[in-house]
Design an enzyme around this catalytic site. Structure first.
Site, PDB file in Angstrom:
ATOM      1  N   SER A 262       0.862  -1.184   0.000  1.00 43.85           N
ATOM      2  CA  SER A 262       0.000   0.000   0.000  1.00 43.85           C
ATOM      3  C   SER A 262       0.894   1.230   0.000  1.00 43.85           C
ATOM      4  O   SER A 262       2.085   1.141   0.271  1.00 43.85           O
ATOM      5  CB  SER A 262      -0.865   0.006   1.252  1.00 43.85           C
ATOM      6  OG  SER A 262      -0.020   0.150   2.388  1.00 43.85           O
ATOM      7  N   LYS A 263       0.286   2.343  -0.294  1.00 46.63           N
ATOM      8  CA  LYS A 263       1.028   3.602  -0.294  1.00 46.63           C
ATOM      9  C   LYS A 263       1.648   3.779   1.096  1.00 46.63           C
ATOM     10  O   LYS A 263       2.798   4.198   1.227  1.00 46.63           O
ATOM     11  CB  LYS A 263       0.046   4.725  -0.616  1.00 46.63           C
ATOM     12  CG  LYS A 263       0.574   6.124  -0.387  1.00 46.63           C
ATOM     13  CD  LYS A 263       0.864   6.805  -1.708  1.00 46.63           C
ATOM     14  CE  LYS A 263       1.443   8.200  -1.533  1.00 46.63           C
ATOM     15  NZ  LYS A 263       2.775   8.235  -0.934  1.00 46.63           N
TER      16      LYS A 263
END
Ligand code: GLU
Length: 492
Positions: A262-263
């Site tokens: 994920s970011k």
């Protein structure tokens, strides 16, 4: 497979192109080229609330940077455009009307609050968040529960509405995924998804299916996160009476510590997620392509280095991994070093110049190129050349660990003696500087290591680098002598 293969990369312009998006584009490109097919770029910009103005350009530039040329797209044109969904809204409207007429879709007036209230009202421990579907739709405000006049009255009054797909319960949707094999979903788990939103724009599902059909897409190759949407799409193809394309869902990109990349966890591990950050950090496009190609695919042998055209040859969708592909930034940097090695000294110098000059001021181009040629093999990034600032200016500090280990009581004396002898060495070549050092060692009864390590510290401030004598020649006679003397004075 025939030469009529048509694939598409269909990003939503909601932000900077993500590394996973670039991988999807790459696999589509490879598949198209490999089959002599067509690679289409389609911009899926129907979500007005998430639209980011610069995103489309970023997508186009990122793809161009790595050399993924599209055959049809917004900038390129083609026979089945326009290639931005926001310019195709009439087409979606027509298709929604078709589904309304055939009874595959219906108009619904429920507000978000009413849908929430339904969820609250109908939830059970087994089903904590009931869907808008066959089990609940008859308790809602829609064309299935209201009589035709009432529906018309509301539409005429301009009341907000959406159009939903009428999903029949109790059926199994099946398709063969080119990567994961047979996939089956029960329609009981699929909601009556919205096809047309109250702002008149289509949802992703509708626009995606209408366009894949209209653009004659034969293979949908996309990230695994879209797998749950695929049964909805298959139902839509059925409702339109169209044969669905083939589907291939690419494995998720996993974080090095497990879980989806994920970011948030990427930021924590300092893994860039946007392609533009890779560009800014000085990655070579060939390295990123090579790395991404192997992130979820392998050639079935030991080969690791592939150019884009070699990938076109070697790639096979069947060899794509089913399970998540772990992102390994060290591996990417290794690839980068491999491709930096293939650059010419001129190219390295060009890339490194801004960083070098920022550090040490203007440098002589020929000197910079000579340094690039010498350091070539040791660079991970071309701009790492700036770390070897000692080629351009005297070191201001000395590596502490190195000093502890290598700087002895006799070092200062040996440095002065070496400096004196170099004064007398007019040629100052690799051979002569080495010969002078060897002679000094013999005369002083000091081992070679006793001299060369302090010399490296004195002249570069570091303990590692290219060959010592090549390095000295590039530093130059005058600077070498000055540095040796200064280190002797400063370090004692
Ligand atoms: N617009 C979707 C995305 O942003 C496309 C997914 C698909 O390829 O169907 O990834």
């Amino acid at each position: 497979m025939s030469d009529s293969v048509r694939v598409r990369f269909a990003p939503s312009p909601t932000g900077w192109l993500h590394i996973g998006g670039l991988r999807t584009a790459l696999y589509n490109y490879l598949f198209a080229r490999q089959h002599g097919g067509t690679f289409v770029l389609r911009i899926e910009d129907t979500d007005q609330s998430r639209y980011v103005e610069e995103a489309e350009q970023d997508i186009v530039e990122s793809m161009r940077w790595v050399g993924l040329e599209v055959d049809e797209g917004p900038d390129k044109g083609g026979n089945v455009g326009p290639y931005r969904q926001s310019q195709r809204t009439d087409l979606y409207r027509e298709h929604v009307d078709q589904l309304l007429a055939s009874g595959h879709a219906y108009v619904a007036f429920d507000t978000a609050e009413e849908i929430d209230a339904m969820r609250e009202r109908l939830k059970t421990p087994d089903n904590p968040s009931p869907k808008y579907d066959a089990a609940t739709r008859m308790q809602m405000m829609n064309a299935l529960t209201l009589d035709a006049d009432e529906v018309q009255r509301r539409l005429d009054a301009g009341e907000e509405y959406v159009v939903r797909l009428k999903v029949e319960p109790g059926q199994t949707v099946r398709f063969d995924d080119l990567i994961r094999g047979p996939v089956a979903f029960e329609t009981d788990t699929v909601d009556d998804q919205v096809l047309l939103k109250s702002d008149g724009f289509p949802t992703y599902h509708l626009a995606n299916v209408v366009d894949d059909h209209a653009m004659q897409i034969t293979h949908v190759i996309r990230g695994e996160e879209w797998l749950p949407s695929t049964p909805k799409h298959v139902l839509l193809y059925d409702a339109f009476g169209w044969p669905p394309p083939a589907f291939a869902h690419l494995p998720l990109i996993m974080s090095p510590t497990g879980g989806k990349l994920s970011k948030r966890n990427a930021d924590k591990m300092r893994i860039p997620v946007s392609v533009k950050d890779y560009i800014a950090q000085g990655y070579e496009p060939e390295a990123l392509v090579n790395f991404l190609a192997l992130l979820g695919w392998n050639p079935g042998d030991e080969r690791e280095l592939f150019t884009l055209s070699e990938l076109v040859e070697a790639y096979s969708i069947e060899r794509t991994a089913h399970s998540g592909a772990q992102f390994d930034i060290d591996k990417l940097q290794w690839f980068n070093g491999q491709y930096v090695r293939e650059l010419s000294p001129t190219e390295i110098a060009e890339r490194a110049r801004p960083g070098v000059e920022e550090r040490v001021g203007p440098v002589d181009p020929a000197h910079l190129e000579a340094v690039a040629a010498l350091m070539h093999e040791r660079l991970t990034f071309a701009h790492n050349l700036a770390d070897a600032a000692y080629f351009f200016q005297d070191p201001t500090t000395y590596d502490e660990q190195g000093l502890k280990k290598r700087w002895k009581d006799d070092s200062a004396g040996l440095m002065r003696a070496y400096a004196d002898r170099l004064e007398a060495d007019d040629t100052f070549t690799e051979e002569s500087t080495e010969a002078v050092m060897r002679q000094l060692g013999e005369d002083e009864g000091a081992g070679f290591g006793r001299i060369i390590h302090p010399v490296r510290l004195a002249t570069t401030g570091t303990t590692a680098g290219a060959g010592m004598f090549e390095t000295l020649v590039l530093i130059g006679r005058e600077a070498t002598i000055r540095r040796l003397r200064r280190a002797a004075d400063e370090l004692g």
